[in-house]
Write a protein that holds these residues in place. Structure first.
Motif, PDB file in Angstrom:
ATOM      1  N   ILE A 264       0.819  -1.211   0.000  1.00  0.00           N
ATOM      2  CA  ILE A 264       0.000   0.000   0.000  1.00  0.00           C
ATOM      3  C   ILE A 264       0.861   1.274   0.000  1.00  0.00           C
ATOM      4  O   ILE A 264       0.371   2.370  -0.253  1.00  0.00           O
TER       5      ILE A 264
ATOM      6  N   SER B  20      -4.321  -4.174  -3.892  1.00  0.00           N
ATOM      7  CA  SER B  20      -4.014  -3.077  -2.970  1.00  0.00           C
ATOM      8  C   SER B  20      -2.971  -2.165  -3.613  1.00  0.00           C
ATOM      9  O   SER B  20      -3.008  -0.949  -3.454  1.00  0.00           O
ATOM     10  N   LYS B  24      -3.450   2.080  -4.234  1.00  0.00           N
ATOM     11  CA  LYS B  24      -2.692   2.913  -3.303  1.00  0.00           C
ATOM     12  C   LYS B  24      -2.617   4.377  -3.688  1.00  0.00           C
ATOM     13  O   LYS B  24      -2.326   5.210  -2.847  1.00  0.00           O
ATOM     14  N   CYS B  29      -7.944   7.885   3.234  1.00  0.00           N
ATOM     15  CA  CYS B  29      -7.969   6.665   4.011  1.00  0.00           C
ATOM     16  C   CYS B  29      -8.461   7.022   5.396  1.00  0.00           C
ATOM     17  O   CYS B  29      -8.031   6.473   6.383  1.00  0.00           O
ATOM     18  N   SER B  31     -11.202   7.459   8.479  1.00  0.00           N
ATOM     19  CA  SER B  31     -12.365   6.712   8.952  1.00  0.00           C
ATOM     20  C   SER B  31     -13.182   7.602   9.862  1.00  0.00           C
ATOM     21  O   SER B  31     -13.810   7.158  10.784  1.00  0.00           O
ATOM     22  N   CYS B  52      -6.276   5.741  13.192  1.00  0.00           N
ATOM     23  CA  CYS B  52      -5.230   5.219  12.321  1.00  0.00           C
ATOM     24  C   CYS B  52      -4.739   3.900  12.891  1.00  0.00           C
ATOM     25  O   CYS B  52      -4.426   3.825  14.073  1.00  0.00           O
ATOM     26  N   ILE B  62      -2.730   4.184   7.596  1.00  0.00           N
ATOM     27  CA  ILE B  62      -3.537   3.058   7.121  1.00  0.00           C
ATOM     28  C   ILE B  62      -4.674   2.903   8.101  1.00  0.00           C
ATOM     29  O   ILE B  62      -4.481   2.553   9.248  1.00  0.00           O
ATOM     30  N   SER B  63      -5.869   3.215   7.624  1.00  0.00           N
ATOM     31  CA  SER B  63      -7.006   3.114   8.515  1.00  0.00           C
ATOM     32  C   SER B  63      -7.975   2.067   7.987  1.00  0.00           C
ATOM     33  O   SER B  63      -8.588   1.324   8.739  1.00  0.00           O
ATOM     34  N   LYS B  66      -7.716  -0.819   2.021  1.00  0.00           N
ATOM     35  CA  LYS B  66      -7.953  -0.084   0.777  1.00  0.00           C
ATOM     36  C   LYS B  66      -7.659  -0.976  -0.417  1.00  0.00           C
ATOM     37  O   LYS B  66      -6.505  -1.299  -0.690  1.00  0.00           O
ATOM     38  N   PHE B 115     -12.238   0.233   2.404  1.00  0.00           N
ATOM     39  CA  PHE B 115     -12.287   1.267   1.377  1.00  0.00           C
ATOM     40  C   PHE B 115     -12.365   0.523   0.060  1.00  0.00           C
ATOM     41  O   PHE B 115     -11.410  -0.149  -0.327  1.00  0.00           O
TER      42      PHE B 115
END
Lengths: 299, 466
Positions: A264, B20, B24, B29, B31, B52, B62-63, B66, B115
């Motif tokens: 990612i 992913s 990216k 990202c 929430s 997070c 990164i939450s 995704k 996501f």
């Protein structure tokens, strides 16, 4: 799964449920017989109950607010011309103090004080005492949280924020792994005592699961036994090592997560310094994406 | 129907890697924006502030998990990794696989939710339907009530977008590029109208939903965390002024919750894409985010920060300091008397410390020492404030003097600037009237034209949607 449920239920039965007792003598104005003299230091246990007992004793001593000071037990050099009085933690007294704070200073203030009491900072006990004294002297006790120009109040706010920050971070950084008996188990090593704030959060989120969060540094456990709720206990009472092995499927799922974590990131923006600012190294030993050989490379 | 090669037998790890990796470049990202406790059955809740869960090597949060549903795509957007003309490995998830991934990750506290975006498989409707099915399964078969952010696919039927919205917390449609011309050049299959149509639809449905919720408290909630969008910065020649004007009108006219900015990364070799020798324009992106915050939380307007004469942000100073230096006649501000919004405009004071100041001064006089404890950055604020009529130090309220001092404080930037020659060669102490980068610039009319065009297109879209 069932074993945790029983444990939590038993613990809950043992704990006394009446927490709203009020003591009339606490409500009375304290003696203003401020005698000139040496400082008395009340040394209390480093816990919410310990500090509240200290607040009770310091007030009840009627030595005058100017002549008393609260400290939590920690290794430090003793001062001259001070009388040190150890405080014996008493649940009854602590409950009375909590009840009074709730009632007179309001929910918001209670929350700040509880958070500050969980902070690993020696200033907390005295600051809480002074804030309570000020709050009870105000006509509207709940206004005490606005008195930011008064040193102790500013200190309590500062400490409560420190605790809350760490708790909020850990809400994200806690990593559970599933044991073969279905229990989710996580280790953390926070600076402040944040388990009391993490537990209710996860109890709502993972409501039907059995889980344990283990504060390795303090030897504390937050144990959730499914729908029955959670309790806090010391880790001597329940040896997590004996709970069971990590489940078989676990490695596959961990692998999936590590793989996601790696792919990612945008190569053109790699920025370890920023990563370190946002996710301090001290959290990483317990986060699977940063452990193991590949994880260490990422640090 | 066109044949697509979906490698069904790919192992899950490989699929996750491909899908992913393909997702990216999407920025959002977060929430945040909705508060919901566990509904009783199943798993999950949401917190207003968002959480997070980790940070990737690029320092981004990164939450959410995704991913793309599929990276098959019939479109050929020049900047996109997944465009049809690229030869990249393709994969697709099944709804079942996504549900299991989300649940296993969520249970272990790896993520806050999902996501879900997607390339266009066959048709926009087909893709939207797949996304809807995945969400439905997740919500009603697996009883997952964590956060879900989903893309509305431009060109999909409004009924599909609408019923997906009832399952998601946030929806977003990417504006991709700030101007319609830019979009035309780089994304031949998309048009401004097609993008704004679902945006307007979500907006009007959210407004109706609010009324429903007043009447029936338990009515299903439509996109409770609002909608967001993102723009690519630096792929087309827009100025900062154009970009923030577009953002401002999106906030005002489309009631967006967030606009995200994404520094252009040249992934594809294409003659229509610019080559940026310094890498992605991270500083510019950073300044735009700073300005975005000023628009949303500080009561600033785009035209206060920039103008046609000054179309780009100062590289050396953040937009708020820059604004304050240009408006010294409004300073110093008396902390014990000025109203909240005036205090909020002082560099070094944010919404939190401003609220604390307003609160604290009801109970007593606020002094510099107190300000420090409240979280005010005094080294920046001290030039602009007085406490009980006194300044912290005897300082001159003079532009050059303050600029010099502010520049000597190192600004904390989220990325290293050492290698960046555009910064270094300026001698900070000799000349503080820093020339703005002149990129040919756009006139006031042009910017207004863009904003108007946006509105017109949006209205048109609304009519079509209605």
């Amino acid at each position: 799964m069932g074993q945790l449920r029983e444990l939590v239920e038993r613990r809950r039965r043992e704990a006394c449920p009446s927490d709203r007792l009020r003591c009339p003598s606490w409500e009375e104005e304290p003696g203003i017989m401020e005698t000139e003299g040496s400082m008395t230091v009340f040394v209390c246990e480093d816990s919410l109950d310990g500090i509240f007992t200290g607040v009770y004793d310091a007030w009840a001593s009627r030595l005058g607010h100017r002549n008393v000071r609260l400290e939590v037990e920690e290794e430090k050099t003793l001062e001259l011309f001070c009388r040190y009085t150890p405080v014996k933690t008493d649940m009854e007294k602590a409950k009375k103090v909590l009840g009074t704070i709730r009632e007179r200073l309001g929910e918001e203030c209670t929350e700040y004080i509880c958070q500050a009491a969980a902070c690993a900072d020696g200033r907390k006990a005295d600051a809480i005492y002074r804030m309570v004294v000020l709050g009870l002297s105000l006509e509207q006790g709940s206004q005490v949280t606005s008195c930011l120009t008064y040193g102790p109040v500013a200190t309590v706010m500062e400490l409560s924020q420190k605790t809350w920050h760490e708790a909020h971070k850990l809400m994200g950084f806690v990593r559970f792994s599933k044991l073969s008996n279905g229990i989710l188990y996580a280790k953390v090593e926070p600076k402040h005592q944040v388990l009391s704030f993490l537990a209710p959060y996860f109890a709502d989120r993972l409501r039907h699961e059995s889980w344990i969060i283990h504060d390795v540094g303090r030897g504390l456990l937050a144990v959730h036994g499914g729908d029955v709720g959670w309790v806090l206990m010391e880790d001597q009472d329940l040896n997590p090592e004996r709970l069971g092995q990590v489940a078989e499927k676990e490695e596959q799922i961990e692998e999936l997560w590590k793989c996601f974590h790696e792919s990612i990131a945008v190569e053109a923006r790699i920025n370890p310094k920023l990563q370190r600012q946002l996710l301090a190294m001290r959290f990483r030993p317990y986060m699977l994406e940063f452990t193991g050989e590949r994880g260490r490379e990422r640090m | 129907m066109q044949q697509v090669s979906v490698a069904e037998d790919l192992p899950l790890v490989e699929k996750l890697k491909i899908l992913s990796d393909a997702a990216k470049y999407d920025v959002a990202c977060t929430s945040s924006g909705t508060e919901r406790s566990n509904v009783g059955k199943g798993m999950g809740n949401c917190t207003q502030a968002g959480i997070c869960h980790s940070f990737s090597a690029d320092g981004r949060c990164i939450s959410l998990l995704k991913i793309l549903f599929t990276n098959e795509c019939i479109f050929d957007c020049k900047y996109c990794l997944n465009r049809v003309s690229n030869d990249v490995p393709r994969a697709s998830f099944t709804p079942q696989e996504i549900c299991e991934l989300v649940l296993e990750f969520y249970k272990r506290n790896y993520v806050e939710g999902l996501f879900l975006s997607s390339g266009i498989l066959y048709t926009p409707n087909y893709t939207m339907e797949l996304i809807y099915q995945t969400l439905y399964k997740l919500r009603y078969e697996y009883h997952f009530w964590g956060y879900i952010h989903v893309k509305a696919i431009p060109g999909a039927a409004s009924e599909l977008v609408e019923k997906t919205g009832y399952l998601a917390d946030r929806m977003s449609v990417n504006l991709e590029l700030p101007t319609a011309e830019g979009l035309k050049a780089l994304a031949p299959n998309k048009s401004r109208g097609k993008i704004l149509k679902p945006m307007r639809l979500v907006q009007s449905r959210m407004e109706e939903n609010k009324k429903e919720l007043v009447l029936y408290r338990h009515a299903p909630r439509f996109v409770p965390a609002g909608q967001s969008t993102q723009m690519i910065i630096g792929a087309t020649p827009e100025t900062d002024y154009q970009v923030i004007s577009v953002a401002e009108s999106l906030y005002k006219k489309f009631a967006l919750k967030r606009v995200f900015y994404s520094a252009f990364v040249r992934i594809n070799e294409d003659e229509q894409l610019p080559v940026l020798p310094g890498g992605p324009p991270l500083l510019r992106e950073h300044r735009l985010y700073q300005a975005d915050w000023l628009l949303r939380y500080y009561g600033f307007q785009a035209k206060e920060l920039l103008s046609e004469k000054k179309p780009n942000f100062n590289v050396l100073l953040d937009p708020k300091c820059d604004w304050a230096l240009g408006h010294l006649e409004q300073f110093p501000v008396e902390i014990n008397r000025a109203d909240y919004y005036t205090i909020l405009r002082v560099p070094g004071i944010g919404p939190k410390s401003a609220q604390r100041i307003v609160r604290a001064r009801r109970m007593g006089t606020v002094d510099f020492e107190d300000l420090k404890r409240m979280g005010v950055v005094l080294k920046r604020a001290l030039y602009f404030i007085t406490c009980s009529g006194r300044m912290m130090y005897p300082v001159k309220l003079e532009e050059d003097y303050i600029t010099r001092n502010l520049l000597s404080l190192k600004e904390k930037l989220p990325f290293p600037v050492d290698g960046d020659t555009t910064y270094r060669q300026l001698s900070l102490f000799d000349d503080c009237h820093i020339p703005y980068e002149d990129s040919g610039g756009s006139t006031e009319e042009e910017v207004l034209g863009i904003v108007k065009g946006l509105e017109a297109a949006g209205n048109g879209a609304a009519q079509r949607a209605g």
